[in-house]
Design a protein around this motif. Structure first.
Motif, PDB file in Angstrom:
ATOM      1  N   SER A  61       0.829  -1.213   0.000  1.00 13.26           N
ATOM      2  CA  SER A  61       0.000   0.000   0.000  1.00 13.26           C
ATOM      3  C   SER A  61       0.863   1.262   0.000  1.00 13.26           C
ATOM      4  O   SER A  61       0.468   2.288  -0.580  1.00 13.26           O
ATOM      5  N   GLU A  62       2.027   1.210   0.607  1.00 21.81           N
ATOM      6  CA  GLU A  62       2.894   2.381   0.657  1.00 21.81           C
ATOM      7  C   GLU A  62       3.551   2.642  -0.694  1.00 21.81           C
ATOM      8  O   GLU A  62       3.660   3.785  -1.130  1.00 21.81           O
ATOM      9  N   VAL A  63       3.972   1.577  -1.370  1.00 27.18           N
ATOM     10  CA  VAL A  63       4.529   1.722  -2.717  1.00 27.18           C
ATOM     11  C   VAL A  63       3.440   2.216  -3.669  1.00 27.18           C
ATOM     12  O   VAL A  63       3.654   3.139  -4.458  1.00 27.18           O
ATOM     13  N   ALA A  64       2.259   1.609  -3.569  1.00 29.10           N
ATOM     14  CA  ALA A  64       1.141   2.034  -4.427  1.00 29.10           C
ATOM     15  C   ALA A  64       0.812   3.507  -4.199  1.00 29.10           C
ATOM     16  O   ALA A  64       0.486   4.230  -5.150  1.00 29.10           O
ATOM     17  N   ALA A  65       0.906   3.963  -2.966  1.00 30.33           N
ATOM     18  CA  ALA A  65       0.596   5.366  -2.672  1.00 30.33           C
ATOM     19  C   ALA A  65       1.539   6.307  -3.411  1.00 30.33           C
ATOM     20  O   ALA A  65       1.105   7.343  -3.931  1.00 30.33           O
ATOM     21  N   VAL A  66       2.819   5.950  -3.481  1.00 24.51           N
ATOM     22  CA  VAL A  66       3.777   6.785  -4.213  1.00 24.51           C
ATOM     23  C   VAL A  66       3.458   6.762  -5.703  1.00 24.51           C
ATOM     24  O   VAL A  66       3.383   7.811  -6.355  1.00 24.51           O
ATOM     25  N   VAL A  67       3.250   5.562  -6.246  1.00 23.74           N
ATOM     26  CA  VAL A  67       2.979   5.431  -7.681  1.00 23.74           C
ATOM     27  C   VAL A  67       1.689   6.162  -8.053  1.00 23.74           C
ATOM     28  O   VAL A  67       1.641   6.911  -9.036  1.00 23.74           O
ATOM     29  N   GLU A  68       0.657   5.972  -7.262  1.00 23.69           N
ATOM     30  CA  GLU A  68      -0.624   6.605  -7.570  1.00 23.69           C
ATOM     31  C   GLU A  68      -0.581   8.115  -7.345  1.00 23.69           C
ATOM     32  O   GLU A  68      -1.265   8.865  -8.039  1.00 23.69           O
ATOM     33  N   ARG A  69       0.220   8.575  -6.391  1.00 22.33           N
ATOM     34  CA  ARG A  69       0.362  10.021  -6.162  1.00 22.33           C
ATOM     35  C   ARG A  69       0.855  10.694  -7.432  1.00 22.33           C
ATOM     36  O   ARG A  69       0.411  11.773  -7.788  1.00 22.33           O
ATOM     37  N   LEU A  70       1.794  10.035  -8.119  1.00 24.14           N
ATOM     38  CA  LEU A  70       2.361  10.629  -9.329  1.00 24.14           C
ATOM     39  C   LEU A  70       1.477  10.413 -10.552  1.00 24.14           C
ATOM     40  O   LEU A  70       1.435  11.263 -11.436  1.00 24.14           O
ATOM     41  N   GLY A  71       0.821   9.269 -10.640  1.00 21.03           N
ATOM     42  CA  GLY A  71      -0.053   8.999 -11.769  1.00 21.03           C
ATOM     43  C   GLY A  71       0.647   9.077 -13.115  1.00 21.03           C
ATOM     44  O   GLY A  71       0.029   9.439 -14.120  1.00 21.03           O
ATOM     45  N   HIS A  72       1.909   8.759 -13.155  1.00 17.87           N
ATOM     46  CA  HIS A  72       2.701   8.856 -14.380  1.00 17.87           C
ATOM     47  C   HIS A  72       2.836   7.475 -15.019  1.00 17.87           C
ATOM     48  O   HIS A  72       3.194   6.519 -14.335  1.00 17.87           O
ATOM     49  N   PRO A  73       2.574   7.346 -16.319  1.00 18.34           N
ATOM     50  CA  PRO A  73       2.641   6.024 -16.958  1.00 18.34           C
ATOM     51  C   PRO A  73       4.042   5.420 -16.989  1.00 18.34           C
ATOM     52  O   PRO A  73       4.180   4.214 -17.210  1.00 18.34           O
ATOM     53  N   ASN A  74       5.071   6.211 -16.722  1.00 18.14           N
ATOM     54  CA  ASN A  74       6.435   5.693 -16.730  1.00 18.14           C
ATOM     55  C   ASN A  74       6.962   5.442 -15.322  1.00 18.14           C
ATOM     56  O   ASN A  74       8.174   5.419 -15.096  1.00 18.14           O
ATOM     57  N   PHE A  75       6.034   5.218 -14.402  1.00 17.96           N
ATOM     58  CA  PHE A  75       6.401   4.880 -13.027  1.00 17.96           C
ATOM     59  C   PHE A  75       5.487   3.770 -12.547  1.00 17.96           C
ATOM     60  O   PHE A  75       4.270   3.956 -12.443  1.00 17.96           O
ATOM     61  N   ARG A  76       6.070   2.609 -12.275  1.00 16.42           N
ATOM     62  CA  ARG A  76       5.293   1.440 -11.886  1.00 16.42           C
ATOM     63  C   ARG A  76       6.021   0.671 -10.777  1.00 16.42           C
ATOM     64  O   ARG A  76       6.956   1.168 -10.181  1.00 16.42           O
ATOM     65  N   VAL A  77       5.595  -0.572 -10.565  1.00 17.59           N
ATOM     66  CA  VAL A  77       6.047  -1.366  -9.421  1.00 17.59           C
ATOM     67  C   VAL A  77       6.827  -2.596  -9.858  1.00 17.59           C
ATOM     68  O   VAL A  77       6.457  -3.274 -10.818  1.00 17.59           O
ATOM     69  N   LEU A  78       7.886  -2.870  -9.112  1.00 16.15           N
ATOM     70  CA  LEU A  78       8.558  -4.158  -9.157  1.00 16.15           C
ATOM     71  C   LEU A  78       8.123  -4.872  -7.879  1.00 16.15           C
ATOM     72  O   LEU A  78       8.462  -4.448  -6.781  1.00 16.15           O
ATOM     73  N   TRP A  79       7.343  -5.934  -8.035  1.00 20.71           N
ATOM     74  CA  TRP A  79       6.819  -6.691  -6.894  1.00 20.71           C
ATOM     75  C   TRP A  79       7.837  -7.746  -6.514  1.00 20.71           C
ATOM     76  O   TRP A  79       8.015  -8.735  -7.204  1.00 20.71           O
ATOM     77  N   ASP A  80       8.524  -7.512  -5.419  1.00 22.15           N
ATOM     78  CA  ASP A  80       9.399  -8.528  -4.835  1.00 22.15           C
ATOM     79  C   ASP A  80       8.497  -9.400  -3.981  1.00 22.15           C
ATOM     80  O   ASP A  80       8.008  -8.965  -2.940  1.00 22.15           O
ATOM     81  N   ILE A  81       8.255 -10.604  -4.429  1.00 25.67           N
ATOM     82  CA  ILE A  81       7.236 -11.475  -3.837  1.00 25.67           C
ATOM     83  C   ILE A  81       7.470 -11.731  -2.351  1.00 25.67           C
ATOM     84  O   ILE A  81       6.525 -11.821  -1.571  1.00 25.67           O
ATOM     85  N   MET A  82       8.724 -11.819  -1.934  1.00 26.55           N
ATOM     86  CA  MET A  82       9.017 -12.188  -0.551  1.00 26.55           C
ATOM     87  C   MET A  82       8.696 -11.074   0.449  1.00 26.55           C
ATOM     88  O   MET A  82       8.134 -11.328   1.517  1.00 26.55           O
TER      89      MET A  82
END
Length: 175
Positions: A87-108
């Protein structure tokens, strides 16, 4: 392109250097034809409210994303270190709303924070462009994770892979 860039760097000069380095890595990725640059949030200040920290980190990334778009590269923030809660990573990504900023999900790491893969997927599945997988067991009374070959530890990798596959994920996966 895997980097160690950290956007939450507290010292303003060090933070500016991290973002200059990220610009250089964006250029490297574009020159290599690599679509992504991996970054970390980094250590969070403990004396600040989370909203402030999210705004601070988003502001750091905001300065490089147009350059990333111009070069055809997506900057990824990994669920890692002090940013293991999805949720914290998503908050940063969604705050920016930029298509060139996304998530690398480290599963562990979200699982270490007691998130079930279904929860993590619900929060960042749609933002995920790359996955990291590694496995381990808890040792020293649960104070650390001792790495193990994939599939021999305690972390669920099958569920995230199934969820993303069902959602049509076509990104990268590294072990």
């Amino acid at each position: 392109v895997a980097t160690s860039v950290r956007a939450a760097e507290a010292d303003p000069d060090a933070r500016a250097k991290q973002m200059r380095d990220l610009d250089t890595y964006i250029d490297l990725a574009a020159d290599l034809g690599a679509p992504y640059v991996r970054t970390f949030g980094g250590p969070r200040p403990r004396d600040r409210e989370l909203k402030y920290v999210i705004d601070y980190v988003a502001a750091a990334y905001a300065g490089v994303l147009d350059h990333a778009a111009d070069r055809g590269v997506v900057v990824l923030m990994e669920t890692h270190d002090d940013w293991s809660h999805s949720s914290e990573v998503a908050a940063v990504v969604e705050r920016l709303g930029h298509p060139n900023f996304r998530v690398l999900w480290d599963i562990m790491h979200p699982q270490r924070m007691m998130e079930k893969p279904q929860e993590t997927f619900g929060v960042i599945g749609h933002l995920t462009r790359h996955l990291h997988a590694h496995d381990g067991i808890y040792s020293d009374g649960g104070t650390r994770v001792e790495m193990r070959p994939l599939g021999t530890g305690v972390f669920d990798h099958a569920t995230p892979l199934r969820l993303l596959d069902d959602a049509g994920f076509d990104g990268f996966f590294s072990v």
